[in-house]
Design a protein around this motif. Structure first.
Motif, PDB file in Angstrom:
ATOM      1  N   VAL A  77      -5.314   6.023   2.059  1.00 15.79           N
ATOM      2  CA  VAL A  77      -5.174   5.392   3.371  1.00 15.79           C
ATOM      3  C   VAL A  77      -4.267   4.158   3.324  1.00 15.79           C
ATOM      4  CG1 VAL A  77      -7.358   6.332   4.219  1.00 15.79           C
ATOM      5  CG2 VAL A  77      -7.351   4.098   3.114  1.00 15.79           C
ATOM      6  N   VAL A  83      -7.556   1.721  11.887  1.00 13.66           N
ATOM      7  CA  VAL A  83      -8.649   2.631  11.538  1.00 13.66           C
ATOM      8  C   VAL A  83      -8.745   3.797  12.529  1.00 13.66           C
ATOM      9  CG1 VAL A  83     -10.556   1.513  12.753  1.00 13.66           C
ATOM     10  CG2 VAL A  83     -10.958   2.612  10.552  1.00 13.66           C
ATOM     11  N   MET A  86      -7.927   7.262  11.374  1.00 19.38           N
ATOM     12  CA  MET A  86      -8.947   8.048  10.685  1.00 19.38           C
ATOM     13  C   MET A  86      -9.746   8.885  11.689  1.00 19.38           C
ATOM     14  SD  MET A  86      -8.631   7.598   7.455  1.00 19.38           S
ATOM     15  CE  MET A  86     -10.179   8.070   6.688  1.00 19.38           C
ATOM     16  N   TYR A  91     -12.127  12.157  10.415  1.00 19.55           N
ATOM     17  CA  TYR A  91     -12.683  11.727   9.119  1.00 19.55           C
ATOM     18  C   TYR A  91     -14.160  12.067   8.959  1.00 19.55           C
ATOM     19  CZ  TYR A  91     -15.408   7.778  10.826  1.00 19.55           C
ATOM     20  OH  TYR A  91     -16.359   7.008  11.436  1.00 19.55           O
ATOM     21  N   VAL A 109     -10.295   0.821   5.341  1.00 18.11           N
ATOM     22  CA  VAL A 109     -11.110   1.523   6.346  1.00 18.11           C
ATOM     23  C   VAL A 109     -12.601   1.310   6.076  1.00 18.11           C
ATOM     24  CG1 VAL A 109      -9.339   3.251   6.904  1.00 18.11           C
ATOM     25  CG2 VAL A 109     -10.985   3.707   5.053  1.00 18.11           C
TER      26      VAL A 109
END
Length: 168
Positions: A77, A83, A86, A91, A109
């Protein structure tokens, strides 16, 4: 727990020690210096869980998926700027699956990573090949795994010192 490796072979062996305690659903969070060995640890974990594919850092794709004895999701990442990216890749489907998840640059993250994980910070050591690993956990269940990693590492070092054949 702090471990210092002196050669790439030792770093690879440490990764294999880590893999021996991992189970489906575990998350390994890697942080540290650029070029310190995050991908080497990822490769050795993959090798230990039966993945023979060439493991590369998924810097531009964010996640690579591999099949072995256990599925492995390997995240990098480093290039995440928010974030929210993600969330866009879904995720949660990765983190809450039966796969082992390795997240390079996990500190970027951290707020979305479940508590049940192992954090490994890797720093460059005093010598060119030395690496300093700080391994920790946030809860008692994972602390037991960290202790097992320490025990496996100690066994390896004891065998190495006695010049026994090491099968790792």
């Amino acid at each position: 727990m702090k471990i210092i490796t002196a050669r790439e072979k030792e770093t690879f062996t440490l990764g294999r020690c880590i893999a021996k305690v991992l189970e489906k659903g575990d998350i390994v969070c890697l942080t540290g210096d650029l070029g310190a060995g995050k991908t080497t640890i990822s490769k050795s974990i993959a090798k230990e869980i039966g993945i023979d594919e060439y493991i590369t850092s998924p810097t531009f794709t964010i996640v690579n998926e591999y099949e072995g004895k256990v599925k492995l999701n390997h995240f990098d990442v480093y290039r995440i700027s928010d974030v929210e990216e993600m969330y866009e890749i879904g995720y949660e489907e990765y983190f809450f699956s039966d796969a082992i998840n390795i997240i390079e640059w996990a500190n970027l993250v951290e707020e979305i990573i479940p508590e049940n994980n192992i954090w490994i910070d890797i720093r460059l050591g005093e010598d060119y090949n030395h690496r300093v690993f700080t391994i920790k956990s946030g809860n008692s269940f994972v602390k037991e795994k960290v202790n097992k990693i320490q025990n496996l590492w100690n066994e390896y070092k004891n065998m190495e010192e006695s010049n026994e054949n090491i099968v790792y």
